[in-house]
Design a protein around this motif. Structure first.
Motif, short mmCIF file in Angstrom:
data_model
loop_
_atom_site.label_atom_id
_atom_site.label_comp_id
_atom_site.label_asym_id
_atom_site.label_seq_id
_atom_site.Cartn_x
_atom_site.Cartn_y
_atom_site.Cartn_z
N THR A 12 -13.30 29.93 5.38
CA THR A 12 -12.99 31.02 4.46
C THR A 12 -13.63 32.32 4.93
OG1 THR A 12 -14.84 30.34 3.03
CG2 THR A 12 -12.64 29.56 2.43
N ASP A 16 -10.28 39.13 10.48
CA ASP A 16 -9.27 39.74 9.61
C ASP A 16 -8.07 40.30 10.36
OD1 ASP A 16 -10.24 42.04 10.78
OD2 ASP A 16 -10.93 42.98 8.92
N ASP A 24 -12.40 34.87 2.27
CA ASP A 24 -11.42 34.39 1.30
C ASP A 24 -12.03 34.06 -0.05
OD1 ASP A 24 -9.32 34.63 3.08
OD2 ASP A 24 -9.54 32.59 3.85
N SER A 30 -9.16 35.84 -5.06
CA SER A 30 -8.97 35.21 -3.75
C SER A 30 -9.56 33.81 -3.71
CB SER A 30 -9.57 36.09 -2.65
OG SER A 30 -10.98 36.20 -2.80
N TRP A 34 -7.56 30.35 -2.93
CA TRP A 34 -7.98 29.40 -1.89
C TRP A 34 -8.06 27.97 -2.45
CZ3 TRP A 34 -12.31 26.20 -1.29
CH2 TRP A 34 -12.37 25.56 -0.05
#
Length: 205
Positions: A12, A16, A24, A30, A34
């Motif tokens: 995670t 980028d 993440d 976000s 996930w």
């Protein structure tokens, strides 16, 4: 390609695509996304029914990730860890205590499921009613399973330019987590060799 919950949690934190690092789990939105993206993978470890995603749970997942990534760094040593957090890793002893404490939050009993004509598989029986506790404990158990498995010996930190991922080697000569990282690494090596040659050829060199 086989996937492991512990590796997905560690991943995670990732490149980028613009030279920086993305997280993440940075926001509640976000992190929720996930968790739901991992629902199928987590099914064997965690029951997501009744999960209440809030800031406290997000923070707990982030702290568990810190512990997992610190232990990943220890697993790949003496090779260098991921560049994303190499300068701020949780001490390994603290990470180990945190991981074990998280797993211990849920008392479970192993169960064998053997459908007629099917293949036996293991599961767990839990009396824990809090789905958030089950999630953290399940993620911690998955990390313990991974770190105590043969896959730990194949864990590597990708050293391609800009990449910050950990990966499990699928064959003996694998150096990078994916082909695009290999392409970047080879291009960077070619560029460095070209520049070194050009520097030697300069007058006065």
């Amino acid at each position: 390609m086989e996937r492991w919950p512990a590796l997905e949690l560690a991943s995670t934190i990732r490149h980028d695509g613009n030279g920086g690092v993305a997280d993440d789990l940075a926001t509640l939105q976000s992190a929720t996304r996930w968790i739901h993206q991992q629902a199928e993978l987590l099914a064997g470890h965690v029951d997501l029914a009744g999960l209440t995603m809030g800031e406290e749970l997000r923070s707990e997942i982030v702290e568990l990730r810190r512990a997992v990534r610190a232990l990943f760094a220890q697993a790949v040593s003496p090779a260098p860890p991921s560049r994303a957090d190499a300068h701020r890793l949780m001490p390994a002893e603290q990470a180990l205590k945190h991981l074990n404490a998280a797993a211990a939050r849920e008392a479970i009993v192993p169960q064998l499921d053997w459908p007629e004509g099917g293949t036996p598989r293991t599961g767990v029986l839990s009396a824990e009613r809090d789905a958030n506790v089950r999630l953290i404990a399940g993620l911690a158990r998955a990390a313990i399973d991974f770190l105590s498995s043969p896959q730990r010996e194949q864990l590597r930190a990708c050293n391609a330019p800009r990449c910050v991922r950990y990966f499990v080697k699928s064959h003996g000569r694998q150096e990078w987590c994916k082909p695009s990282c290999g392409n970047r690494a080879r291009a960077a090596r070619h560029y460095q060799r070209h520049n070194a040659t050009a520097a030697r050829d300069l007058p006065g060199s």
